[in-house]
Design a protein around this motif. Structure first.
Motif, mmCIF file in Angstrom:
data_model
loop_
_atom_site.group_PDB
_atom_site.id
_atom_site.type_symbol
_atom_site.label_atom_id
_atom_site.label_comp_id
_atom_site.label_asym_id
_atom_site.label_seq_id
_atom_site.Cartn_x
_atom_site.Cartn_y
_atom_site.Cartn_z
ATOM 1 N N LEU A 125 3.593 10.653 -11.575
ATOM 2 C CA LEU A 125 3.563 10.535 -10.163
ATOM 3 C C LEU A 125 3.471 12.068 -9.584
ATOM 4 O O LEU A 125 2.807 12.235 -8.481
ATOM 5 N N VAL A 126 4.157 13.042 -10.358
ATOM 6 C CA VAL A 126 4.496 14.514 -9.685
ATOM 7 C C VAL A 126 2.741 14.930 -9.341
ATOM 8 O O VAL A 126 2.748 15.354 -8.207
ATOM 9 N N PRO A 127 1.740 14.900 -10.263
ATOM 10 C CA PRO A 127 0.507 15.451 -10.014
ATOM 11 C C PRO A 127 -0.031 14.564 -8.593
ATOM 12 O O PRO A 127 -0.636 15.416 -7.636
ATOM 13 N N ILE A 128 0.070 13.419 -8.583
ATOM 14 C CA ILE A 128 -0.313 12.827 -7.609
ATOM 15 C C ILE A 128 0.306 13.116 -6.121
ATOM 16 O O ILE A 128 -0.568 13.373 -5.368
ATOM 17 N N GLN A 129 1.446 13.130 -6.085
ATOM 18 C CA GLN A 129 2.234 13.494 -4.846
ATOM 19 C C GLN A 129 1.786 14.889 -4.531
ATOM 20 O O GLN A 129 1.580 15.120 -3.425
ATOM 21 N N MET A 130 1.913 15.966 -5.646
ATOM 22 C CA MET A 130 1.375 17.148 -5.129
ATOM 23 C C MET A 130 0.085 16.975 -4.531
ATOM 24 O O MET A 130 -0.236 17.658 -3.501
ATOM 25 N N SER A 131 -0.948 16.250 -4.937
ATOM 26 C CA SER A 131 -2.236 16.577 -4.453
ATOM 27 C C SER A 131 -2.229 15.886 -3.063
ATOM 28 O O SER A 131 -2.995 16.264 -2.045
ATOM 29 N N SER A 186 0.214 15.961 -1.121
ATOM 30 C CA SER A 186 0.747 16.677 -0.025
ATOM 31 C C SER A 186 -0.293 17.865 0.349
ATOM 32 O O SER A 186 -0.377 18.219 1.481
ATOM 33 N N ILE A 187 -1.100 18.023 -0.684
ATOM 34 C CA ILE A 187 -2.081 19.293 -0.127
ATOM 35 C C ILE A 187 -3.005 18.580 0.683
ATOM 36 O O ILE A 187 -3.352 19.424 1.692
ATOM 37 N N ILE A 188 -3.553 17.478 0.382
ATOM 38 C CA ILE A 188 -4.460 16.916 1.414
ATOM 39 C C ILE A 188 -3.770 16.746 2.888
ATOM 40 O O ILE A 188 -4.176 16.959 3.766
ATOM 41 N N LEU A 189 -2.691 16.308 2.775
ATOM 42 C CA LEU A 189 -1.867 16.256 4.135
ATOM 43 C C LEU A 189 -1.679 17.609 4.569
ATOM 44 O O LEU A 189 -1.780 17.749 6.045
ATOM 45 N N LEU A 190 -1.649 18.647 4.149
ATOM 46 C CA LEU A 190 -1.336 19.819 4.565
ATOM 47 C C LEU A 190 -2.758 20.164 5.310
ATOM 48 O O LEU A 190 -2.789 20.760 6.407
ATOM 49 N N LEU A 191 -4.140 19.897 4.455
ATOM 50 C CA LEU A 191 -5.124 20.489 5.002
ATOM 51 C C LEU A 191 -5.652 19.913 6.285
ATOM 52 O O LEU A 191 -6.332 20.203 7.154
ATOM 53 N N LEU A 198 7.732 18.643 2.720
ATOM 54 C CA LEU A 198 8.535 17.953 2.556
ATOM 55 C C LEU A 198 8.002 16.918 1.079
ATOM 56 O O LEU A 198 8.776 16.643 0.110
ATOM 57 N N MET A 199 6.930 16.593 1.315
ATOM 58 C CA MET A 199 6.236 15.768 0.460
ATOM 59 C C MET A 199 6.176 16.363 -0.990
ATOM 60 O O MET A 199 6.496 15.896 -2.049
#
Lengths: 139, 736
Positions: A13-19, A21-26, A40-41
């Motif tokens: 899960l952690v890699p998915i969540q991290m990706s 979150s980066i998509i959300l950021l951009l 937060l994500m």
């Protein structure tokens, strides 16, 4: 005591969540998302990792929560100064050029994105700091 | 000039950063700061920029505007010249590279603030720089952080000068209200608006207070001798040559304006004379060379204020020359104190002797500086003194008492300088512990030479004024000063006997401080008890009071239209999701279950946002809620069972206040929702978001663009909160 179920789930899960979150950021400027939410994500992802492994993730652990907070603040201030030196108004947006990425879509680079990135980093640092301090006794 | 000035400011910031974070390359930082100081000085002096004498001229840099008239240019030259040598001195003075780096950073930053202060055109900008100098002075007095005494003195200095700063701010606010401008240039071009206002007296009084506290005038003088716990370079730069002159600068700056008031000049004269005589007499009672110099600085500042108080154009010029004189000899002497302390290992005047033998050149320089302080003929000090006497004689309606007082003050100064000179000649056998290097001494050499040579550089000054009354007054001064020096023990006894009958200002100040402290402690005790959960009750009660007040205010405008909403099945479900877990919260006893229930209702709120098409809010709400849950789990592990149990009475009180808050809040919210007066700001943001900020997500655009300054503030709060959390963890750890 290690919970193997939790451990296995974090691996996935952690890699998915991290990706995400980066998509959300951009994409934050045009669609739901942005620095705060993305921060937060990824903090959630890191917290998840923390709960499973009883330690802070290596990436964050190496930099340190306090340093993340510092970096975030400095980035935001630099974004503000950038606007100041280009337009003469502190924090006024400066736009460089747009690029289009897969999944994320069109994004425009500039001081706003830097500002958002600062918020992102700072939020992660803050949550990590909370975890670090609160867990000192319990772990 | 503006270019040099601004590039200097920026460079100094960089240097400061380098000096603080990387002590190892302090040498580089130091070099760079010296180069910048030098560059500013050279650009100011060599290019002989025509001063924009017209006050209407100001130079704009982005939103900041600066003034470069005679006054500010002279101060800029003074600061950059002294700062240059002080930086060299400071670098050699400190032994540890870490200390040296810190000092260089602070000193450079201080130099920038001081330059900004004298050159700023906008009053608010001036205030900001003013506060910067106060803060940096605080940091540098407490430079030796481990010493209790240093911290205490620093705190006193901060409180006194900080209070003065607040007075200045109040004055600035009044000015901007009455004159409708913060621009100094405009203010001077059209002073009628201010002078005719009824508040001009208050403004003048506030400015007077701030200037007097900054320049250590009686009765605020006590912070300056205390500030002597700062290391020598700091004392030389801040507490003799520049920072304490800021108050005087303010007085001169506002003199053309406030000089119109009838009481302005006499008040200045009175305060100045009292300070000068009082401090001059006190100075004799100390054996610590630094204390002697500190009191003589207070005395000299008093003299300058008094001369400004004479009020004529000529007197202003005299005051200005004396500022120059004093800055150079006092900075030089303070630096020599630092060196002497290294040589003798003490600052006691009795234990130092024979400097001329130990280091002839240094001794010679100290002699030159002391002669300048005495006001002996070939020095600038003599010219300064003569000018002061002349201005006093020329000025209309000044009684003989003022002139007598001026003579006494200068004579006191003469005696003090004689005390310093005594160090040069052998008294007893003393071993030198240290041999100063050329670089360490270079500042002392430079300033002593300046005192000797500057009269020739300033063309409009001459030594010989003929057999004028001023010359006679000078002779009187020398005679009297010699007497003061000769009879100092007897004088000290007399002064000691008199001053023991009066309370000491510093004690009064400490008493007042303690009183305020205990007052605030007691008030805090009322609102914040030992259990933080009781403070929450206070908070809710105050909020409830405000809510009822708001309801009372809004009542005539609120009307319940009772609009029919389309109540969907989803809405009912979500509302129940919020309400039911909250009800459980009231009943549950187990902490973990409580937290879970609260979390569930939080999720409900998130869904609620989603229902009303606020995906960003929903996302944030859900994420924050999840975090709160996790953090609570960490916290609940620390709570001992039964720690947060309430009695029935406590529960009822809580319930009562909750309803008190909830009722008006609910009513106002629903009434606002059904009225047409919903703020139009949201439509504005929705329309302008893409055209102005190139973003389709309005919430994000508000956060990072329209309201980015708020966001910056909020993330700063977050960072500060992180520090709090850090401390919290530490405290618990120590206790356990």
């Amino acid at each position: 005591m290690t919970n193997y179920f939790l451990l296995g789930t974090t691996r996935l899960l952690v890699p998915i969540q991290m990706s995400i979150s980066i998509i959300l950021l951009l994409r934050g400027h045009n669609e739901p998302g942005g620095g705060f939410i993305a921060g937060l994500m990824s903090a959630a992802a890191l917290t998840f990792y923390f709960l499973a492994n009883d330690k802070i993730h290596v990436w964050v652990g190496k930099i340190g929560a306090r340093k993340l907070i510092k970096i975030g603040l400095i980035m935001a201030v630099i974004a503000g100064l950038w606007g100041f030196f280009v337009h003469g108004v502190f924090l006024q947006a400066v736009w460089l050029f747009g690029i289009s990425l897969p999944i994320v879509g069109d994004i425009k680079l500039g001081s706003v994105l830097l500002f958002d990135l600062g918020v992102f980093v700072l939020v992660i640092g803050f949550v990590m700091q909370m975890l670090e301090s609160l867990s000192q006794e319990t772990l | 000039v503006e270019f040099a000035f601004i590039s200097f400011a920026l460079l100094a910031q960089v240097i400061f950063g380098i000096g603080i974070f990387f002590p190892k390359i302090s040498k580089l930082a130091w070099l760079a700061s010296i180069v910048t100081y030098g560059a500013v000085f050279i650009s100011l002096v060599l290019f002989k920029l025509p001063p924009q004498v017209e006050l209407g001229n100001s130079v704009a840099f982005f939103q900041f505007s600066f003034i470069f008239d005679h006054l500010s240019l002279s101060f800029l030259r003074l600061i950059s010249f002294i700062g240059f040598f002080i930086n060299i001195f400071a670098h050699k003075y400190f032994k540890k590279p870490e200390e040296s780096a810190r000092a260089s950073g602070f000193l450079t930053l201080f130099g920038v603030s001081m330059m900004g202060l004298v050159a700023s055109n906008n009053l608010l900008l001036m205030f900001v720089f003013w506060e910067f100098t106060t803060l940096l002075s605080f940091l540098m007095i407490a430079f030796d952080r481990e010493q209790e005494q240093a911290r205490l003195s620093a705190l006193r200095a901060l409180l006194v000068t900080g209070a003065g700063g607040l007075c200045f701010l109040a004055a600035v606010c009044l000015i901007s209200w009455q004159a409708e401008t913060l621009d100094l240039a405009q203010l001077f071009l059209a002073p009628q608006g201010l002078l005719s206002s009824t508040y001009v007296g208050a403004i003048a009084f506030l400015i007077l207070l701030s200037a007097l506290s900054k320049s250590a005038q009686f009765p605020f003088h006590f912070w300056l001798p205390g500030a002597m716990s700062a290391p020598a370079p700091v004392s030389a730069f801040l507490h003799s040559a520049t920072m304490v002159k800021a108050g005087i600068f303010l007085l001169i700056r506002f003199n053309p304006l406030l000089g119109e008031l009838s009481w302005w000049h006499p008040t200045l004269l009175a305060f100045g004379l009292v300070t000068a005589i009082y401090a001059g007499l006190q100075a004799y009672r100390y054996q610590d060379l630094k204390q002697v110099l500190a009191y003589s600085t207070v005395s000299a500042l008093g003299l300058i204020v008094a001369v400004i108080g004479i009020g004529t154009e000529f007197a202003l010029r005299a005051a200005f020359i004396f500022i120059l004189v004093h800055a150079f000899y006092k900075a030089g002497l303070f630096m020599s104190v630092g060196i002497l302390e290294k040589i003798y290992g003490t600052r006691d005047l009795d234990k130092m002797s024979g400097l001329l033998k130990i280091s002839p050149i240094l001794g010679g320089s100290v002699l030159l500086l002391s002669l300048a302080m005495m006001g002996m003929p070939p020095f600038l000090g003599f010219v300064g003194k003569e000018l002061i006497y002349e201005s006093a004689f020329v000025a209309p309606h000044l009684g003989g008492i003022v002139i007598t007082a001026l003579i006494v003050i200068n004579a006191l100064n003469f005696g003090l300088a004689a005390k310093v000179v005594r160090v040069l000649f052998p008294k007893s056998k003393v071993e030198a512990l240290y041999h100063p290097t050329f670089f360490l001494n270079s500042g002392v050499y430079a300033f002593s030479l300046v005192g000797l040579l500057l009269p020739y550089a300033l063309s409009n000054i001459s030594f010989w004024h003929g057999f004028s009354p001023a010359l006679f007054a000078s002779l009187m001064t020398f005679l009297l000063g010699f007497l003061f020096y000769y009879y100092q023990t007897k004088m000290n006894q007399a002064v000691g006997a008199i001053s023991s009958k009066f309370p000491v200002a510093i004690d009064l100040f400490d008493k007042a401080l303690n009183l305020i402290m205990s007052l605030s402690r007691n008030t805090t005790k009322i609102f914040f008890s030992r259990r933080h959960i009781d403070s929450v009750l206070v908070f809710v009660a105050v909020m409830a009071l405000l809510a009822w007040f708001a309801l009372y205010e809004l009542w005539p405008n609120l009307s319940w239209k009772g609009e029919q909403e389309n109540v969907s099945f989803m809405l009912i479900f979500v509302s129940l999701l919020i309400v039911i877990p909250l009800t459980f919260c009231l009943l549950l006893k187990d902490h973990l279950a409580l937290v879970l229930a609260a979390g569930l209702s939080g999720l409900g709120v998130g869904l609620y946002y989603l229902l009303f098409s606020g995906p960003d809010l929903a996302l944030t709400q859900i994420l924050v809620d999840t975090f709160l849950l996790i953090l609570f789990v960490f916290v609940t592990r620390r709570i001992r069972p039964g720690e947060y149990r309430f009695s029935l009475f406590e529960k009822r009180v809580r319930l009562f206040f909750s309803f008190c808050l909830a009722l008006p809040a609910a009513y106002i919210l629903s009434a606002l929702r059904s009225s047409n007066e919903i703020s139009r700001i949201s439509t504005f943001f929705a329309q302008e978001s893409y055209s102005m900020a190139f973003g389709k997500n309005v919430v994000n655009v508000i956060l990072v663009d329209f309201r980015s300054f708020d966001t910056l503030g909020e993330i700063t709060v977050l960072a500060v909160a992180a520090i709090g959390v850090l401390c919290l963890g530490k405290v618990k750890k120590v206790k356990s």
